[in-house]
Scaffold this motif. Structure first.
Motif, mmCIF file in Angstrom:
data_model
loop_
_atom_site.group_PDB
_atom_site.id
_atom_site.type_symbol
_atom_site.label_atom_id
_atom_site.label_comp_id
_atom_site.label_asym_id
_atom_site.label_seq_id
_atom_site.Cartn_x
_atom_site.Cartn_y
_atom_site.Cartn_z
ATOM 1 N N PHE A 97 19.337 -17.301 43.133
ATOM 2 C CA PHE A 97 19.741 -15.754 43.475
ATOM 3 C C PHE A 97 19.157 -14.632 43.804
ATOM 4 O O PHE A 97 19.074 -14.437 44.383
ATOM 5 N N LEU A 98 17.372 -14.881 43.468
ATOM 6 C CA LEU A 98 16.239 -14.285 43.531
ATOM 7 C C LEU A 98 16.713 -14.362 45.430
ATOM 8 O O LEU A 98 16.263 -13.462 46.371
ATOM 9 N N VAL A 99 16.219 -15.573 45.742
ATOM 10 C CA VAL A 99 16.428 -16.553 46.703
ATOM 11 C C VAL A 99 17.495 -15.951 47.707
ATOM 12 O O VAL A 99 16.789 -15.332 49.022
ATOM 13 N N ILE A 100 18.866 -15.488 47.600
ATOM 14 C CA ILE A 100 19.894 -15.512 48.553
ATOM 15 C C ILE A 100 19.471 -13.712 48.126
ATOM 16 O O ILE A 100 19.966 -13.434 49.025
ATOM 17 N N PHE A 101 18.984 -13.238 47.136
ATOM 18 C CA PHE A 101 18.756 -11.743 47.244
ATOM 19 C C PHE A 101 17.956 -11.359 48.410
ATOM 20 O O PHE A 101 17.843 -10.485 48.818
ATOM 21 N N HIS B 130 17.546 -9.196 56.024
ATOM 22 C CA HIS B 130 18.409 -8.825 57.076
ATOM 23 C C HIS B 130 18.485 -7.711 56.778
ATOM 24 O O HIS B 130 19.387 -7.367 58.483
ATOM 25 N N VAL B 131 19.293 -7.103 56.118
ATOM 26 C CA VAL B 131 19.247 -5.595 55.488
ATOM 27 C C VAL B 131 17.967 -5.117 56.788
ATOM 28 O O VAL B 131 18.260 -3.979 57.593
ATOM 29 N N VAL B 132 17.223 -5.023 55.967
ATOM 30 C CA VAL B 132 16.016 -4.269 56.683
ATOM 31 C C VAL B 132 15.515 -4.980 58.027
ATOM 32 O O VAL B 132 15.498 -3.723 59.005
ATOM 33 N N PHE B 133 16.294 -5.646 59.137
ATOM 34 C CA PHE B 133 15.595 -6.391 60.291
ATOM 35 C C PHE B 133 16.747 -5.227 61.162
ATOM 36 O O PHE B 133 16.956 -4.853 61.766
ATOM 37 N N CYS C 148 19.308 -17.226 54.740
ATOM 38 C CA CYS C 148 19.381 -16.215 55.651
ATOM 39 C C CYS C 148 20.620 -16.895 56.773
ATOM 40 O O CYS C 148 20.950 -15.823 57.489
ATOM 41 N N HIS C 149 20.787 -18.103 57.026
ATOM 42 C CA HIS C 149 21.791 -18.149 58.567
ATOM 43 C C HIS C 149 22.911 -17.488 57.930
ATOM 44 O O HIS C 149 23.651 -16.924 58.509
ATOM 45 N N LEU C 150 22.950 -18.195 56.325
ATOM 46 C CA LEU C 150 24.022 -17.846 56.305
ATOM 47 C C LEU C 150 24.549 -16.962 56.211
ATOM 48 O O LEU C 150 25.704 -16.405 56.169
ATOM 49 N N THR C 151 23.682 -16.039 55.405
ATOM 50 C CA THR C 151 23.754 -13.880 55.144
ATOM 51 C C THR C 151 24.144 -13.766 56.625
ATOM 52 O O THR C 151 24.865 -13.216 57.007
#
Length: 132
Positions: free
Chosen positions: A33-37, A43-46, A104-107
Motif C-alpha cells: 500500500f505504501l508503494v501504491i500511495f 504522479h500528482v507531484v509531476f 505508477c503505470h496503472l495510476t
C-alpha cells in the motif's frame, strides 16, 4: 501492431513478476500500500510541477493539457528495459523492482483518462461559448 506491442509488454512484466513470486508473496500488505500511495503521489507531484511550468511558459488551452499529461507520464516499457539491466545482487529481484513501475503505470492510466476527458469538455465548452 499495437496489440502485439501490448502483448509483448504484458509478457515481459509477467515474467519479471513470476521470477520473484516468492518474495512478492512474503511482502507485507503495508509495504504494498505504501508503494501504491507513492506511485499516486509521484504522479500528482509531476502533474502539479508540469502544470506550473506550462503556465510559466505561457502555454494555454488544449496544448497545455497535452503538455502536462505527456510530460507527467513515464513509460512502463522503458522502466522494464532499465530494470532488466540492473544487477539483482545489488538492487533485488526484477519482479519486486517492477511492481512500483507497474503501479505508477496503472495510476497514470486510471487518473489521466478521466482528467483528460474532463479538461477536454471544459475546453470544448469554452470554445463553443467564445464562438457564440
Amino acid at each position: 501492431l499495437t496489440l502485439t506491442n501490448n502483448s509483448c509488454l504484458i509478457i515481459v512484466v509477467w515474467m519479471s513478476i513470476s521470477k520473484s513470486a516468492k518474495q512478492l508473496l512474503s511482502t507485507d500488505a503495508g509495504s504494498i500500500f505504501l508503494v501504491i500511495f507513492a506511485g499516486i503521489a509521484t504522479h500528482v507531484v509531476f502533474l502539479a510541477i508540469n502544470y506550473g511550468a506550462t503556465g510559466a511558459l505561457g502555454i494555454s488551452g488544449p496544448e497545455r493539457v497535452a503538455s502536462v499529461m505527456m510530460s507527467s507520464q513515464k513509460t512502463l516499457p522503458v522502466a522494464m528495459t532499465v530494470i532488466s539491466y540492473l544487477d539483482e545482487d545489488v538492487f533485488g529481484t526484477s519482479g519486486l523492482i517492477a511492481i512500483p513501475c507497474i503501479i505508477c503505470h496503472l495510476t497514470q492510466l486510471f487518473m489521466d483518462a478521466p482528467l483528460a476527458t474532463r479538461l477536454a469538455k471544459r475546453f470544448d465548452a469554452a470554445a463553443a461559448a467564445a464562438a457564440a
